[in-house]
Design a protein around this motif. Structure first.
Motif, PDB file in Angstrom:
ATOM      1  N   ALA A 107      10.360   8.625  -2.566  1.00 44.77           N
ATOM      2  CA  ALA A 107       9.187   7.751  -2.736  1.00 44.77           C
ATOM      3  C   ALA A 107       8.080   8.501  -3.501  1.00 44.77           C
ATOM      4  CB  ALA A 107       8.683   7.281  -1.370  1.00 44.77           C
ATOM      5  N   VAL A 108       7.913   9.797  -3.190  1.00 42.22           N
ATOM      6  CA  VAL A 108       6.902  10.593  -3.896  1.00 42.22           C
ATOM      7  C   VAL A 108       7.246  10.675  -5.391  1.00 42.22           C
ATOM      8  CG1 VAL A 108       5.952  12.934  -4.155  1.00 42.22           C
ATOM      9  CG2 VAL A 108       6.229  11.950  -1.867  1.00 42.22           C
ATOM     10  N   ARG A 109       8.521  10.928  -5.683  1.00 39.26           N
ATOM     11  CA  ARG A 109       8.926  11.024  -7.099  1.00 39.26           C
ATOM     12  C   ARG A 109       8.711   9.704  -7.828  1.00 39.26           C
ATOM     13  NH1 ARG A 109      13.344  13.783  -4.936  1.00 39.26           N
ATOM     14  NH2 ARG A 109      14.722  12.010  -5.199  1.00 39.26           N
ATOM     15  N   ARG A 110       9.146   8.616  -7.170  1.00 37.19           N
ATOM     16  CA  ARG A 110       9.062   7.311  -7.837  1.00 37.19           C
ATOM     17  C   ARG A 110       7.621   6.854  -8.029  1.00 37.19           C
ATOM     18  NH1 ARG A 110      13.823   4.097  -7.924  1.00 37.19           N
ATOM     19  NH2 ARG A 110      12.421   2.634  -8.945  1.00 37.19           N
ATOM     20  N   LEU A 111       6.781   7.094  -7.028  1.00 28.88           N
ATOM     21  CA  LEU A 111       5.430   6.528  -7.073  1.00 28.88           C
ATOM     22  C   LEU A 111       4.431   7.450  -7.758  1.00 28.88           C
ATOM     23  CD1 LEU A 111       5.411   5.067  -3.461  1.00 28.88           C
ATOM     24  CD2 LEU A 111       5.382   3.747  -5.576  1.00 28.88           C
ATOM     25  N   LEU A 112       4.623   8.753  -7.615  1.00 25.40           N
ATOM     26  CA  LEU A 112       3.614   9.680  -8.138  1.00 25.40           C
ATOM     27  C   LEU A 112       4.153  10.583  -9.239  1.00 25.40           C
ATOM     28  CD1 LEU A 112       2.149  10.756  -4.660  1.00 25.40           C
ATOM     29  CD2 LEU A 112       1.211   9.034  -6.207  1.00 25.40           C
ATOM     30  N   GLY A 113       5.461  10.624  -9.369  1.00 23.49           N
ATOM     31  CA  GLY A 113       6.074  11.465 -10.406  1.00 23.49           C
ATOM     32  C   GLY A 113       5.966  12.958 -10.128  1.00 23.49           C
ATOM     33  N   TYR A 114       5.673  13.361  -8.874  1.00 22.86           N
ATOM     34  CA  TYR A 114       5.562  14.795  -8.554  1.00 22.86           C
ATOM     35  C   TYR A 114       6.946  15.414  -8.474  1.00 22.86           C
ATOM     36  CZ  TYR A 114       0.745  13.773  -7.017  1.00 22.86           C
ATOM     37  OH  TYR A 114      -0.555  13.374  -6.946  1.00 22.86           O
ATOM     38  N   ARG A 115       6.984  16.736  -8.704  1.00 25.42           N
ATOM     39  CA  ARG A 115       8.266  17.455  -8.595  1.00 25.42           C
ATOM     40  C   ARG A 115       8.577  17.735  -7.131  1.00 25.42           C
ATOM     41  NH1 ARG A 115       9.407  21.401 -13.052  1.00 25.42           N
ATOM     42  NH2 ARG A 115      10.052  22.733 -11.340  1.00 25.42           N
ATOM     43  N   ILE A 145       7.352  19.842  -1.886  1.00 29.49           N
ATOM     44  CA  ILE A 145       6.816  18.958  -2.923  1.00 29.49           C
ATOM     45  C   ILE A 145       5.653  19.690  -3.584  1.00 29.49           C
ATOM     46  CG2 ILE A 145       5.586  16.757  -3.314  1.00 29.49           C
ATOM     47  CD1 ILE A 145       7.081  15.750  -0.746  1.00 29.49           C
ATOM     48  N   GLU A 146       5.578  19.602  -4.905  1.00 27.46           N
ATOM     49  CA  GLU A 146       4.465  20.244  -5.616  1.00 27.46           C
ATOM     50  C   GLU A 146       3.405  19.207  -5.942  1.00 27.46           C
ATOM     51  OE1 GLU A 146       5.638  22.446  -9.030  1.00 27.46           O
ATOM     52  OE2 GLU A 146       6.885  23.816  -7.845  1.00 27.46           O
ATOM     53  N   VAL A 147       2.206  19.410  -5.393  1.00 28.06           N
ATOM     54  CA  VAL A 147       1.117  18.463  -5.636  1.00 28.06           C
ATOM     55  C   VAL A 147       0.195  19.059  -6.696  1.00 28.06           C
ATOM     56  CG1 VAL A 147      -0.810  17.208  -4.589  1.00 28.06           C
ATOM     57  CG2 VAL A 147       1.248  17.689  -3.242  1.00 28.06           C
ATOM     58  N   PRO A 148       0.139  18.439  -7.893  1.00 27.27           N
ATOM     59  CA  PRO A 148      -0.694  18.998  -8.956  1.00 27.27           C
ATOM     60  C   PRO A 148      -2.161  19.030  -8.543  1.00 27.27           C
ATOM     61  CG  PRO A 148       0.623  17.133  -9.757  1.00 27.27           C
ATOM     62  CD  PRO A 148       0.777  17.174  -8.275  1.00 27.27           C
ATOM     63  N   TRP A 171       0.837  -1.210   0.000  1.00 17.56           N
ATOM     64  CA  TRP A 171       0.000   0.000   0.000  1.00 17.56           C
ATOM     65  C   TRP A 171       0.868   1.255   0.000  1.00 17.56           C
ATOM     66  CZ3 TRP A 171      -0.190  -4.130   3.412  1.00 17.56           C
ATOM     67  CH2 TRP A 171      -1.135  -5.121   3.050  1.00 17.56           C
ATOM     68  N   ARG A 172       2.036   1.147  -0.652  1.00 14.08           N
ATOM     69  CA  ARG A 172       3.020   2.238  -0.618  1.00 14.08           C
ATOM     70  C   ARG A 172       2.477   3.534  -1.225  1.00 14.08           C
ATOM     71  NH1 ARG A 172       6.681  -1.052  -5.054  1.00 14.08           N
ATOM     72  NH2 ARG A 172       5.431  -0.502  -6.850  1.00 14.08           N
ATOM     73  N   THR A 173       1.649   3.420  -2.265  1.00 20.81           N
ATOM     74  CA  THR A 173       1.158   4.645  -2.907  1.00 20.81           C
ATOM     75  C   THR A 173       0.127   5.341  -2.022  1.00 20.81           C
ATOM     76  OG1 THR A 173       1.502   3.564  -5.015  1.00 20.81           O
ATOM     77  CG2 THR A 173       0.189   5.566  -5.057  1.00 20.81           C
ATOM     78  N   GLN A 174      -0.779   4.556  -1.432  1.00 22.54           N
ATOM     79  CA  GLN A 174      -1.820   5.171  -0.587  1.00 22.54           C
ATOM     80  C   GLN A 174      -1.196   5.904   0.609  1.00 22.54           C
ATOM     81  OE1 GLN A 174      -1.896   2.092  -1.978  1.00 22.54           O
ATOM     82  NE2 GLN A 174      -3.897   1.130  -1.760  1.00 22.54           N
ATOM     83  N   ILE A 175      -0.147   5.323   1.185  1.00 21.20           N
ATOM     84  CA  ILE A 175       0.470   5.962   2.362  1.00 21.20           C
ATOM     85  C   ILE A 175       1.148   7.267   1.967  1.00 21.20           C
ATOM     86  CG2 ILE A 175       2.335   5.709   4.063  1.00 21.20           C
ATOM     87  CD1 ILE A 175       0.458   3.717   4.981  1.00 21.20           C
ATOM     88  N   VAL A 176       1.883   7.236   0.875  1.00 24.23           N
ATOM     89  CA  VAL A 176       2.557   8.450   0.422  1.00 24.23           C
ATOM     90  C   VAL A 176       1.525   9.552   0.150  1.00 24.23           C
ATOM     91  CG1 VAL A 176       3.673   9.344  -1.659  1.00 24.23           C
ATOM     92  CG2 VAL A 176       4.711   7.487  -0.417  1.00 24.23           C
ATOM     93  N   GLN A 177       0.398   9.151  -0.456  1.00 26.89           N
ATOM     94  CA  GLN A 177      -0.656  10.146  -0.721  1.00 26.89           C
ATOM     95  C   GLN A 177      -1.348  10.605   0.552  1.00 26.89           C
ATOM     96  OE1 GLN A 177      -2.727   7.836  -3.650  1.00 26.89           O
ATOM     97  NE2 GLN A 177      -2.287   9.347  -5.256  1.00 26.89           N
ATOM     98  N   GLY A 178      -1.506   9.673   1.492  1.00 26.41           N
ATOM     99  CA  GLY A 178      -2.134  10.027   2.775  1.00 26.41           C
ATOM    100  C   GLY A 178      -1.385  11.173   3.433  1.00 26.41           C
ATOM    101  N   LEU A 179      -0.059  11.085   3.471  1.00 25.88           N
ATOM    102  CA  LEU A 179       0.753  12.125   4.109  1.00 25.88           C
ATOM    103  C   LEU A 179       0.665  13.447   3.347  1.00 25.88           C
ATOM    104  CD1 LEU A 179       4.006  10.175   5.072  1.00 25.88           C
ATOM    105  CD2 LEU A 179       2.055  10.715   6.511  1.00 25.88           C
ATOM    106  N   LEU A 180       0.560  13.362   2.028  1.00 26.77           N
ATOM    107  CA  LEU A 180       0.538  14.591   1.219  1.00 26.77           C
ATOM    108  C   LEU A 180      -0.711  15.446   1.453  1.00 26.77           C
ATOM    109  CD1 LEU A 180       2.002  13.607  -2.260  1.00 26.77           C
ATOM    110  CD2 LEU A 180       2.987  15.153  -0.569  1.00 26.77           C
TER     111      LEU A 180
END
Ligand code: G6P
Length: 480
Positions: free
Chosen positions: A206-214, A220-223, A178-187
């Motif tokens: 982890a944010v770059r690898r999983l979500l491709g955000y800058r 961190i920039e969240v589109p 559930w690596r993506t959900q956790i990274v998004q949860g924190l964001l």
């Protein structure tokens, strides 16, 4: 606030006090274990806010109540919530995974499902007590989905999250189903705080690898659909203690007298070595006992009057999780062997205490200890190291500190060790024992300067200032 809503709310798995049953069946409150409570208690006392969390017992309905000028808002957890969300996902998946897989993490879908459900409950209860535009500060790995859930429920809030434990390198983190959900949860937070520069870097990767955000250093920039990206601050805020209060406690005549009494009770050894930990496999207690045992076996240390003793306080922790039960058995077997092989009728090799103690007793133990051993294999910060330094107003005592504890980034004048290197650890223990008074004083002075300047008030001020900076210019809801 009179309407039961607060402009500052802290949320953590545990409240600062645990409800316990006394022997006569009545209920009492006891201070909760661990570094999180140590750090946040003074912050909350100064803020007059509310603290949302679990009261330490399953299945009890408790109304909100005041404790030490803080409004405590209990969240009810059932026995099965505790099994699946707390003992399971939090402490048998996330905890070992985030501590470099020192123990093998277990991945179970039912644990994950319950973790998400319980996080939702925390988010809902927090939303219910937070005033319009309030600042909410979510704490630690039990609640990593709360920031995003809370933002969805209450876009008016300013949300911070502080991660008290390490955040692992991507090669380890990527095991998590559930690596993506956790990274998004924190964001969902406006500010995400970590203990060490390496933790913040691991999270950004982890944010770059999983979500491709800058990501840039510290943010961190969240589109956002049809809007400019939302900027999330993600950086390091090393946690600390209330240094002045701890110093004062250690200076009190009762504590000073108690420290002398402890040395007498131990049979007047020349050297008292001390370890203080929750009984946890991340703390390197086995490595410490191995090094100490070998020193006794080699004859480089002796037990008896005018010799050496190791006092190991191992406070009970997560006792229903298998890895903790096994660890306890191993440690107690080893302690029994060391005492059997090297103890005498009047002197133990290891004085082992499987108990938690109040702050006064801890301060006395620190004062009684010539050498403090912190040998963690991985540790977010380790506030015991900072407490030891704060207690030593006499500018004496030697801190042996693992480079795998976050505290080693700041406490550079300790004897820094790699706990896996048993030969190096043995040499460091001997060096600490025979260190000349001048060198002890020089090192302890420098350590004390650091811990005084970077205390917990500075930690929370730094974090909360960045959080407040997120608000729009009129002090209204965040500009995003
Ligand atoms: C660590 C964690 C805390 C936790 C504490 C005690 O310090 O970072 O979040 O509360 O250990 O552990 P426990 O499982 O008893 O709450």
């Amino acid at each position: 606030m009179g309407d039961g809503r607060y402009s500052f709310v802290v949320v953590s798995n545990r409240l600062p006090v645990d409800r316990v049953e006394e022997e006569d069946g009545t209920a009492a409150w006891r201070r909760s274990p661990g570094g999180l409570v140590t750090a946040l208690e003074p912050v909350m006392r100064a803020s007059g806010g509310a603290w949302v969390g679990w009261a330490g017992q399953p299945d009890i309905d408790l109304a909100p109540f005041d404790n030490d000028e803080v409004r405590l808002v209990p969240v009810k957890l059932s026995a099965s919530d505790l099994r699946l969300y707390y003992e399971g996902f939090s402490n048998d998946t996330i905890w070992p995974l985030y501590h470099d897989v020192i123990a093998q993490p277990t991945y179970r879908r039912v644990w994950w499902d319950r973790y998400a459900q319980v996080n939702r409950r925390f988010a809902e209860e927090t939303a219910a007590v937070a005033a319009e535009g309030a600042t909410v500060w979510v704490q630690d790995y039990h609640l990593q989905l709360v920031p995003r859930m809370l933002r969805e429920l209450r876009p008016d809030l300013v949300i911070g999250y502080f991660h008290h434990i390490p955040f692992p390198p991507y090669g380890i983190y990527s095991q998590l189903p559930w690596r993506t959900q956790i990274v998004q949860g924190l964001l969902g937070a406006d500010v995400i705080g970590f203990q060490r520069v390496a933790d913040a870097g691991n999270y950004a990767r982890a944010v770059r690898r999983l979500l491709g955000y800058r990501t840039a250093t510290g943010s961190i920039e969240v589109p956002q659909d049809g809007a400019p990206p939302r900027r999330v601050v993600a950086k390091t805020y090393p946690i600390s203690i209330d240094t002045a209060a701890f110093e004062e406690l250690a200076r009190s005549p009762e504590v000073q007298e108690r420290a002398q009494q402890i040395r007498r009770d131990l049979g007047n050894p020349a050297t008292v070595i001390l370890g203080v930990d929750r009984l946890d496999y991340t703390k390197g207690i086995r490595h410490r006992l191995k090094a100490y045992g070998e020193l006794l076996e080699d004859g480089r240390l002796q037990v008896g009057e005018g010799e050496t003793v190791l006092v190991q306080v191992a406070s009970p922790s997560r006792e229903r999780v298998e890895a903790y039960m096994q660890l306890r058995d191993e440690i107690e077997l080893t302690v029994g062997r060391l005492n059997g092989d090297f103890g005498t009728i009047s002197h133990q090799a290891v004085s082992y205490l499987h108990q938690g103690y109040p702050r006064e007793e801890m301060a006395a133990l620190y004062l009684a200890a010539d050498v403090m051993l912190v040998t963690a294999l991985r540790d977010g910060m380790n506030l015991v190291a900072k407490e030891y330094v704060a207690a030593r107003g006499d500018e004496d005592g030697v801190l042996v500190l693992s480079e795998f504890a976050g505290a080693s980034d700041e406490l550079r004048q300790a004897l820094l060790i790699n706990p896996h290197d048993i030969a190096g650890l043995k040499d460091a223990i001997l060096r600490a024992i025979s260190m000349p008074r001048d060198e002890r004083r020089r090192r302890m002075r420098a350590l004390r300067r650091r811990v005084r300047e970077y205390d917990v008030a500075r930690w929370s001020r730094g974090f909360l200032a960045d959080l407040e900076a997120v608000r729009g210019p009129a002090g209204g809801p965040p500009a995003s």
